[in-house]
Design a protein around this motif. Structure first.
Motif, PDB file in Angstrom:
ATOM      1  N   UNK A 172     -45.033  23.409  21.536  1.00  0.00           N
ATOM      2  CA  UNK A 172     -46.221  23.907  22.228  1.00  0.00           C
ATOM      3  C   UNK A 172     -46.243  23.483  23.690  1.00  0.00           C
ATOM      4  N   UNK A 173     -45.899  22.216  23.988  1.00  0.00           N
ATOM      5  CA  UNK A 173     -45.971  21.787  25.388  1.00  0.00           C
ATOM      6  C   UNK A 173     -44.868  22.450  26.218  1.00  0.00           C
ATOM      7  N   UNK A 174     -43.715  22.735  25.586  1.00  0.00           N
ATOM      8  CA  UNK A 174     -42.664  23.428  26.325  1.00  0.00           C
ATOM      9  C   UNK A 174     -43.077  24.873  26.607  1.00  0.00           C
ATOM     10  N   UNK A 175     -43.660  25.541  25.621  1.00  0.00           N
ATOM     11  CA  UNK A 175     -44.118  26.915  25.824  1.00  0.00           C
ATOM     12  C   UNK A 175     -45.184  26.986  26.908  1.00  0.00           C
ATOM     13  N   UNK A 176     -46.116  26.030  26.892  1.00  0.00           N
ATOM     14  CA  UNK A 176     -47.164  26.010  27.914  1.00  0.00           C
ATOM     15  C   UNK A 176     -46.583  25.787  29.302  1.00  0.00           C
ATOM     16  N   UNK A 177     -45.624  24.896  29.400  1.00  0.00           N
ATOM     17  CA  UNK A 177     -44.993  24.607  30.684  1.00  0.00           C
ATOM     18  C   UNK A 177     -44.299  25.849  31.246  1.00  0.00           C
ATOM     19  N   UNK A 178     -43.781  26.689  30.365  1.00  0.00           N
ATOM     20  CA  UNK A 178     -43.026  27.868  30.787  1.00  0.00           C
ATOM     21  C   UNK A 178     -43.816  29.170  30.657  1.00  0.00           C
ATOM     22  N   UNK A 179     -45.138  29.033  30.494  1.00  0.00           N
ATOM     23  CA  UNK A 179     -46.051  30.190  30.448  1.00  0.00           C
ATOM     24  C   UNK A 179     -45.646  31.214  29.387  1.00  0.00           C
ATOM     25  N   UNK A 180     -45.264  30.716  28.222  1.00  0.00           N
ATOM     26  CA  UNK A 180     -44.838  31.604  27.133  1.00  0.00           C
ATOM     27  C   UNK A 180     -45.767  31.551  25.921  1.00  0.00           C
ATOM     28  N   UNK A 181     -46.767  30.679  25.955  1.00  0.00           N
ATOM     29  CA  UNK A 181     -47.585  30.509  24.757  1.00  0.00           C
ATOM     30  C   UNK A 181     -48.278  31.800  24.348  1.00  0.00           C
ATOM     31  N   UNK A 182     -48.618  32.654  25.319  1.00  0.00           N
ATOM     32  CA  UNK A 182     -49.284  33.908  24.992  1.00  0.00           C
ATOM     33  C   UNK A 182     -48.355  34.973  24.433  1.00  0.00           C
ATOM     34  N   UNK A 183     -47.055  34.721  24.470  1.00  0.00           N
ATOM     35  CA  UNK A 183     -46.072  35.686  23.971  1.00  0.00           C
ATOM     36  C   UNK A 183     -45.642  35.376  22.536  1.00  0.00           C
ATOM     37  N   UNK A 184     -46.012  34.196  22.039  1.00  0.00           N
ATOM     38  CA  UNK A 184     -45.598  33.753  20.707  1.00  0.00           C
ATOM     39  C   UNK A 184     -46.774  33.888  19.747  1.00  0.00           C
TER      40      UNK A 184
END
Length: 274
Positions: A127-139
């Motif tokens: 989750x923190x990696x996805x947030x850092x890379x602005x991908x959380x909304x794509x998963x």
């Protein structure tokens, strides 16, 4: 209400109105060495002198599994004053496999795919990696070993589940089972996946790949363990099961895409699925 109206209401009540099915595709990603170009669990060992890891902990993996071993590692980090910001910053700065962020965005935004992650890492790291890379909304969803910091600052991890059904998988995570259960759940919610692609690199990715049908695509990272197993299956060779000295023959129904970066996967999809 008249008797006639009651009869009409009773008759209509016996028939449910079917909701329109939502037809989509599904992309299932591993995380370590697939989305990120490292193993997020072993990466945290950079934060400590490895001589501080006790010998009994090194034996824990064989005895109790990877999740128990990582809980031991997190405890050692905690005892050596490695705090949450130290761990989080390291995870956030792990580089992606080239082109993977672009691939995820393309699948989600332009190619009618739901995107999920199934990983033997842990939910906090992902989750923190996805947030850092602005991908959380794509998963759409992340399936991994639950993890969170307690009030004292210790990262606590649990097994995703305990299973003894799949001989190809570890006891804490059968990716094939998770993928199939998700697809069934989505079907019950009126979403049908016309095509499933699976993107991975490791030994524990072979189980979900074997569950893909003829429309599916197994996207297997070049020079990694999963490709070795896929090649054995395609050559008619047996592969090892988790139980010692047991082998079994398997068959692969899906297409196979061998990749070294996310751009190659995207090109394969665009060129072969017209």
């Amino acid at each position: 209400m008249s008797r006639l109206l009651k009869l009409v209401a009773l008759f209509l009540g016996r028939f449910k109105v079917d909701k329109k099915m939502n037809m989509k595709n599904l992309a299932v990603f591993d995380f370590d060495h697939t989305i990120i170009d490292d193993n997020s669990d072993t990466a945290v060992l950079q934060l400590i002198n490895r001589t501080k890891i006790p010998n009994e902990l090194k034996k824990l993996y064989k005895a109790d599994g990877w999740t128990a071993y990582m809980q031991g590692i997190f405890k050692v980090l905690y005892e050596n004053n490695i705090q949450q910001p130290d761990i989080d910053n390291l995870i956030k700065n792990i580089p992606e496999v080239q082109g993977m962020s672009n691939l995820i965005r393309e699948l989600h935004d332009n190619m009618n795919y739901d995107v999920i992650i199934i990983s033997d890492s842990n939910t906090h790291f992902i989750q923190i990696w996805l947030e850092m890379n602005n991908l959380q909304g794509k998963i759409l969803k992340v399936f991994s070993n639950p993890a969170q910091f307690d009030d004292a600052g210790l990262l606590c991890i649990k097994m995703y589940h305990v299973q003894d059904v799949c001989a190809l998988s570890t006891k804490n995570l059968c990716k094939g089972m998770i993928m199939e259960n998700f697809v069934k759940e989505q079907h019950s919610n009126n979403t049908i996946y016309e095509r499933i692609i699976y993107i991975g690199d490791g030994e524990n990715d072979i189980c979900p790949i074997l569950r893909l049908n003829e429309k599916g695509i197994a996207c297997v990272r070049n020079k990694y363990r999963c490709l070795v197993l896929v090649n054995k299956i395609l050559n008619g060779e047996s592969i090892d099961k988790k139980e010692k000295d047991q082998k079994q023959d398997y068959s692969l129904k899906s297409q196979v895409c061998i990749w070294e970066n996310g751009y190659e996967i995207l090109n394969y999809l665009k060129n072969n699925l017209k």
